[in-house]
Design a protein around this motif. Structure first.
Motif, short mmCIF file in Angstrom:
data_model
loop_
_atom_site.label_atom_id
_atom_site.label_comp_id
_atom_site.label_asym_id
_atom_site.label_seq_id
_atom_site.Cartn_x
_atom_site.Cartn_y
_atom_site.Cartn_z
N VAL A 60 1.36 -0.11 -6.77
CA VAL A 60 0.54 -0.37 -5.59
C VAL A 60 -0.21 0.89 -5.17
N LYS A 61 -1.38 0.69 -4.58
CA LYS A 61 -2.19 1.84 -4.18
C LYS A 61 -1.83 2.36 -2.79
N ASP A 62 -1.26 1.50 -1.93
CA ASP A 62 -0.86 1.91 -0.59
C ASP A 62 0.06 0.84 0.01
N GLN A 63 0.48 1.04 1.23
CA GLN A 63 1.41 0.10 1.86
C GLN A 63 0.76 -1.25 2.13
N ALA A 64 -0.55 -1.28 2.40
CA ALA A 64 -1.23 -2.56 2.60
C ALA A 64 -1.19 -3.40 1.34
N HIS A 65 -1.35 -2.76 0.19
CA HIS A 65 -1.26 -3.45 -1.10
C HIS A 65 0.14 -4.03 -1.30
N LEU A 66 1.16 -3.23 -0.98
CA LEU A 66 2.55 -3.70 -1.08
C LEU A 66 2.77 -4.90 -0.17
N LEU A 67 2.27 -4.83 1.04
CA LEU A 67 2.43 -5.94 1.99
C LEU A 67 1.78 -7.21 1.45
N GLY A 68 0.63 -7.08 0.79
CA GLY A 68 -0.02 -8.24 0.19
C GLY A 68 0.86 -8.90 -0.86
N ILE A 69 1.52 -8.09 -1.67
CA ILE A 69 2.42 -8.64 -2.70
C ILE A 69 3.62 -9.34 -2.04
N LEU A 70 4.18 -8.71 -1.02
CA LEU A 70 5.31 -9.32 -0.31
C LEU A 70 4.90 -10.64 0.36
N ASN A 71 3.69 -10.69 0.89
CA ASN A 71 3.19 -11.93 1.51
C ASN A 71 3.02 -13.03 0.47
N ARG A 72 2.59 -12.66 -0.74
CA ARG A 72 2.46 -13.66 -1.81
C ARG A 72 3.82 -14.24 -2.19
N LEU A 73 4.82 -13.39 -2.29
CA LEU A 73 6.17 -13.88 -2.57
C LEU A 73 6.63 -14.83 -1.46
N ASN A 74 6.34 -14.46 -0.23
CA ASN A 74 6.70 -15.30 0.91
C ASN A 74 6.01 -16.66 0.83
N SER A 75 4.73 -16.67 0.43
CA SER A 75 4.00 -17.94 0.33
C SER A 75 4.57 -18.85 -0.75
N LEU A 76 5.28 -18.26 -1.72
CA LEU A 76 5.92 -19.04 -2.78
C LEU A 76 7.37 -19.39 -2.44
N ASN A 77 7.78 -19.06 -1.22
CA ASN A 77 9.14 -19.34 -0.73
C ASN A 77 10.22 -18.67 -1.57
N LEU A 78 9.94 -17.45 -2.03
CA LEU A 78 10.94 -16.68 -2.76
C LEU A 78 11.52 -15.63 -1.81
N PRO A 79 12.75 -15.82 -1.36
CA PRO A 79 13.35 -14.86 -0.42
C PRO A 79 13.56 -13.49 -1.06
N LEU A 80 13.24 -12.44 -0.31
CA LEU A 80 13.42 -11.08 -0.79
C LEU A 80 14.90 -10.71 -0.77
N LEU A 81 15.33 -10.03 -1.82
CA LEU A 81 16.68 -9.48 -1.87
C LEU A 81 16.65 -7.96 -1.73
N GLN A 82 15.64 -7.32 -2.38
CA GLN A 82 15.51 -5.86 -2.32
C GLN A 82 14.08 -5.44 -2.57
N VAL A 83 13.70 -4.33 -1.96
CA VAL A 83 12.44 -3.65 -2.25
C VAL A 83 12.79 -2.18 -2.42
N ASN A 84 12.57 -1.65 -3.63
CA ASN A 84 12.95 -0.28 -3.94
C ASN A 84 11.75 0.54 -4.40
N LEU A 85 11.56 1.70 -3.79
CA LEU A 85 10.55 2.64 -4.25
C LEU A 85 11.11 3.33 -5.47
N THR A 86 10.41 3.22 -6.62
CA THR A 86 10.94 3.81 -7.84
C THR A 86 10.19 5.05 -8.27
N LYS A 87 8.89 5.15 -7.88
CA LYS A 87 8.11 6.32 -8.28
C LYS A 87 6.91 6.46 -7.37
N GLU A 88 6.72 7.68 -6.87
CA GLU A 88 5.53 7.99 -6.09
C GLU A 88 4.57 8.78 -6.95
N LYS A 89 3.29 8.61 -6.68
CA LYS A 89 2.28 9.34 -7.44
C LYS A 89 2.30 10.80 -7.08
#
Length: 89
Positions: A60-89
């Motif tokens: 992702v390029k920024d937090q807004a991009h991440l939020l868009g991905i999380l919103n897409r998962l929400n629209s598919l009714n997939l409950p979140l279990l974890q969100v982990n930062l694995t690497k920063e640029k």
């Protein structure tokens, strides 16, 4: 918040820069959805009880991009279990 703090000290790492996240959601998302998630890597694993979990590796390029991905998962009714930062640029 202290008035003497420099604006740069208020920015937390990862808030305004690109990063890679591992997102784990309950349920199964077919690999065909990868393009809808901006080319994210989609993996399916099963819990010890045999329940499917979708793992997205997202660049992702920024937090807004991440939020868009999380919103897409929400629209598919997939409950979140974890969100982990694995690497920063």
């Amino acid at each position: 918040m202290e008035k003497n703090m420099d604006k740069a000290t208020l920015i937390e790492p990862g808030m305004a820069s690109s990063a890679t996240y591992q997102i784990i959601a309950k349920g199964k998302l077919a690999e065909g959805w990868a393009e809808w998630f901006n080319g994210s890597i989609i993996q399916i694993e099963h819990s010890s009880e045999g329940n499917p979990h979708t793992i997205l590796i997202c660049h992702v390029k920024d937090q807004a991009h991440l939020l868009g991905i999380l919103n897409r998962l929400n629209s598919l009714n997939l409950p979140l279990l974890q969100v982990n930062l694995t690497k920063e640029k």
